[in-house]
Write a protein that holds these residues in place. Sequence first.
Motif, PDB file in Angstrom:
ATOM      1  N   LEU A 253       0.836  -1.111   0.094  1.00 40.73           N
ATOM      2  CA  LEU A 253       0.233   0.097  -0.071  1.00 40.73           C
ATOM      3  C   LEU A 253       0.914   1.092   0.070  1.00 40.73           C
ATOM      4  O   LEU A 253       0.371   2.195  -0.702  1.00 40.73           O
ATOM      5  CB  LEU A 253      -1.054   0.130   0.996  1.00 40.73           C
ATOM      6  CG  LEU A 253      -1.903   1.096   1.378  1.00 40.73           C
ATOM      7  CD1 LEU A 253      -2.907   1.201   0.249  1.00 40.73           C
ATOM      8  CD2 LEU A 253      -2.306   1.590   2.646  1.00 40.73           C
ATOM      9  N   LEU A 254       1.840   1.336   0.913  1.00 47.20           N
ATOM     10  CA  LEU A 254       2.851   2.534   1.035  1.00 47.20           C
ATOM     11  C   LEU A 254       3.418   2.980  -0.177  1.00 47.20           C
ATOM     12  O   LEU A 254       4.194   3.829  -0.363  1.00 47.20           O
ATOM     13  CB  LEU A 254       3.706   2.594   2.313  1.00 47.20           C
ATOM     14  CG  LEU A 254       2.961   2.313   3.386  1.00 47.20           C
ATOM     15  CD1 LEU A 254       3.705   2.226   4.653  1.00 47.20           C
ATOM     16  CD2 LEU A 254       2.108   3.771   3.677  1.00 47.20           C
ATOM     17  N   HIS A 255       3.605   1.904  -1.223  1.00 47.33           N
ATOM     18  CA  HIS A 255       4.228   2.356  -2.596  1.00 47.33           C
ATOM     19  C   HIS A 255       3.104   3.229  -3.569  1.00 47.33           C
ATOM     20  O   HIS A 255       3.785   3.923  -4.268  1.00 47.33           O
ATOM     21  CB  HIS A 255       4.849   1.214  -3.303  1.00 47.33           C
ATOM     22  CG  HIS A 255       5.804   0.725  -2.967  1.00 47.33           C
ATOM     23  ND1 HIS A 255       6.993   1.259  -3.094  1.00 47.33           N
ATOM     24  CD2 HIS A 255       6.267  -0.552  -2.270  1.00 47.33           C
ATOM     25  CE1 HIS A 255       8.234   0.513  -2.486  1.00 47.33           C
ATOM     26  NE2 HIS A 255       7.591  -0.578  -2.087  1.00 47.33           N
ATOM     27  N   CYS A 256       1.923   2.921  -3.243  1.00 49.25           N
ATOM     28  CA  CYS A 256       0.851   3.735  -3.921  1.00 49.25           C
ATOM     29  C   CYS A 256       0.924   5.318  -3.673  1.00 49.25           C
ATOM     30  O   CYS A 256       0.778   5.845  -4.718  1.00 49.25           O
ATOM     31  CB  CYS A 256      -0.704   3.218  -3.522  1.00 49.25           C
ATOM     32  SG  CYS A 256      -0.990   1.590  -3.800  1.00 49.25           S
ATOM     33  N   PRO A 257       1.096   6.072  -2.625  1.00 49.68           N
ATOM     34  CA  PRO A 257       1.428   7.336  -2.664  1.00 49.68           C
ATOM     35  C   PRO A 257       2.370   7.787  -3.586  1.00 49.68           C
ATOM     36  O   PRO A 257       2.292   8.856  -4.289  1.00 49.68           O
ATOM     37  CB  PRO A 257       1.267   7.607  -1.251  1.00 49.68           C
ATOM     38  CG  PRO A 257       1.854   6.514  -0.537  1.00 49.68           C
ATOM     39  CD  PRO A 257       1.257   5.305  -1.412  1.00 49.68           C
ATOM     40  N   ASP A 310      -8.682   4.227   1.235  1.00 48.02           N
ATOM     41  CA  ASP A 310      -9.952   2.989   1.710  1.00 48.02           C
ATOM     42  C   ASP A 310      -8.977   1.992   2.502  1.00 48.02           C
ATOM     43  O   ASP A 310      -9.428   1.579   3.628  1.00 48.02           O
ATOM     44  CB  ASP A 310     -10.911   2.461   0.779  1.00 48.02           C
ATOM     45  CG  ASP A 310     -11.758   1.621   1.372  1.00 48.02           C
ATOM     46  OD1 ASP A 310     -12.499   2.070   2.190  1.00 48.02           O
ATOM     47  OD2 ASP A 310     -11.788   0.778   0.796  1.00 48.02           O
ATOM     48  N   VAL A 311      -8.111   1.567   1.806  1.00 53.12           N
ATOM     49  CA  VAL A 311      -7.512   0.439   2.201  1.00 53.12           C
ATOM     50  C   VAL A 311      -6.693   0.983   3.453  1.00 53.12           C
ATOM     51  O   VAL A 311      -6.383   0.298   4.627  1.00 53.12           O
ATOM     52  CB  VAL A 311      -6.358  -0.022   1.065  1.00 53.12           C
ATOM     53  CG1 VAL A 311      -5.527  -1.183   1.793  1.00 53.12           C
ATOM     54  CG2 VAL A 311      -7.174  -0.742  -0.056  1.00 53.12           C
ATOM     55  N   ILE A 315      -6.258  -0.815   7.092  1.00 48.38           N
ATOM     56  CA  ILE A 315      -5.033  -1.124   8.190  1.00 48.38           C
ATOM     57  C   ILE A 315      -5.206  -0.604   9.456  1.00 48.38           C
ATOM     58  O   ILE A 315      -4.940  -1.086  10.185  1.00 48.38           O
ATOM     59  CB  ILE A 315      -3.898  -0.742   7.102  1.00 48.38           C
ATOM     60  CG1 ILE A 315      -3.913  -1.762   5.829  1.00 48.38           C
ATOM     61  CG2 ILE A 315      -2.591  -1.102   8.019  1.00 48.38           C
ATOM     62  CD1 ILE A 315      -2.750  -1.176   4.993  1.00 48.38           C
ATOM     63  N   ASP A 316      -5.500   0.869   9.359  1.00 45.28           N
ATOM     64  CA  ASP A 316      -5.427   1.579  10.803  1.00 45.28           C
ATOM     65  C   ASP A 316      -6.577   0.883  11.842  1.00 45.28           C
ATOM     66  O   ASP A 316      -6.367   0.909  12.714  1.00 45.28           O
ATOM     67  CB  ASP A 316      -5.874   2.987  10.499  1.00 45.28           C
ATOM     68  CG  ASP A 316      -4.479   3.543   9.851  1.00 45.28           C
ATOM     69  OD1 ASP A 316      -3.369   3.185  10.195  1.00 45.28           O
ATOM     70  OD2 ASP A 316      -4.641   4.828   9.149  1.00 45.28           O
ATOM     71  N   ALA A 317      -7.736   0.519  11.024  1.00 48.85           N
ATOM     72  CA  ALA A 317      -8.526  -0.227  11.935  1.00 48.85           C
ATOM     73  C   ALA A 317      -8.385  -1.676  12.219  1.00 48.85           C
ATOM     74  O   ALA A 317      -9.072  -2.564  13.069  1.00 48.85           O
ATOM     75  CB  ALA A 317      -9.991  -0.220  11.171  1.00 48.85           C
ATOM     76  N   SER A 325      -4.590  -4.468  -0.525  1.00 48.12           N
ATOM     77  CA  SER A 325      -3.571  -3.921  -0.620  1.00 48.12           C
ATOM     78  C   SER A 325      -2.962  -4.477  -1.865  1.00 48.12           C
ATOM     79  O   SER A 325      -2.283  -3.363  -2.878  1.00 48.12           O
ATOM     80  CB  SER A 325      -2.570  -4.379   0.384  1.00 48.12           C
ATOM     81  OG  SER A 325      -2.979  -3.753   1.757  1.00 48.12           O
ATOM     82  N   ALA A 326      -3.088  -5.734  -2.489  1.00 45.24           N
ATOM     83  CA  ALA A 326      -2.777  -5.924  -3.500  1.00 45.24           C
ATOM     84  C   ALA A 326      -3.514  -5.372  -4.675  1.00 45.24           C
ATOM     85  O   ALA A 326      -2.943  -4.863  -5.844  1.00 45.24           O
ATOM     86  CB  ALA A 326      -2.698  -7.535  -3.627  1.00 45.24           C
TER      87      ALA A 326
END
Length: 397
Positions: A253-257, A310-311, A315-317, A325-326
């Motif tokens: 996910l953190l590659h997405c931003p 949204d993902v 994750i935070d929840a 994430s994929a």
Amino acid sequence: MFEHFSASENGERVRAEARDFIESYLKPLEAEHQIGFESEPSMDLLRQVWKASREAGLYGAQLPEQLGGRGLSVYDQCLLKEDVTASGAKLSAHVLGELGGPGRVGHLFHIATEGQMKSHLMPVVRAERTVCFALTEPEAGSDASRLTTRAVRDGDHYVLNGLKRFISGAPYADFAILMAVTDPDAGPRGVTAFLVDFDRPGVTVSADYTPISGKNVHADIRLEDVRIPATQVLGEEGQGFRLGMSRITVNRLLHCPTMTGLAMQSLDAAARYATRRQQFGQPIAGFQAIQHMLADMATDLHAARSMMLDVARRIDAGQDTREASAMSKLFCSEKAFNIADRAIQVHGGVGLMQGATVEWVFRMLRMYRIVTGTSEIQRNTIAKGYLKGYTAEGSQA
């Protein structure tokens, strides 16, 4: 204009500080040193940026407060990374330590020994040392069972031999979190993680290629009878692959931003160019064909950002977002690349020239469809997760 998404109060504070740091410090520094897309900044300059970012409270901002970070949620991290990338600063990847900083080690503190914390991990947090993650080999990428780099126990040491290929951040790194096989018969369970310092005899870091992303980002790590103390095994023997994959859901996910931030650069550049470029007595933004391309770009970008955030919320929840994430990594990488492709089309021949923002972004975004798990690997993960809900006969369970 881009749809505005707000972070938490703490997240908005850090975002504002990052924007100020980039505009007041980083961009003037780039101008002073004439840093462009194809530049190869010196290590002294990069260390200056890392330390300045650390002093500004940005380098390692993603870490918990007890480790010197800012305690950002995953949602806040996404918006911060997107801001930094979308800024257009040539050295933006170094602001948060993306290529070899705290983000590479933050998930390892719970298994590192006190000695490893002192010698390797905390110096990374303080911007004193940099690190890379070394898994890929000439014949092994996503398939860990094909790793050939070996580590053989010899008393209080291990002797490592092998070659790691296309390792991102290796040219900047002081050491690697390196995966080697300690039990050839155990598959992924026979892989162990080592802290390998690059100043050890037998370690060579070099590159005989120039990847699409440009020079001095990726390199190979060759190991020839490299003796590593057993105290530099990270975790336990045989846990290496599991450690490497332990944060894969969040990391995908953190590659997405980064991708959406690059796409924002493309869309902004295309819109600015379309309103300025004159053809047949009017700006090309007045032509419906150009308007439709810009509309599709804006729609794809909004959809990608919405999915990503949204993902992040989920994750935070504490939810399991393996497949989500994929999906986000797949969708963001494919759509961001499509945006970059259309941006070049809007620019015409100008967009094909090196030095143009859209040309550089195009190359970077093409890379993201392969690195950190190809689009095909993401589809495998999504399909396997989806099909779990069905019986062998094809009826829903």
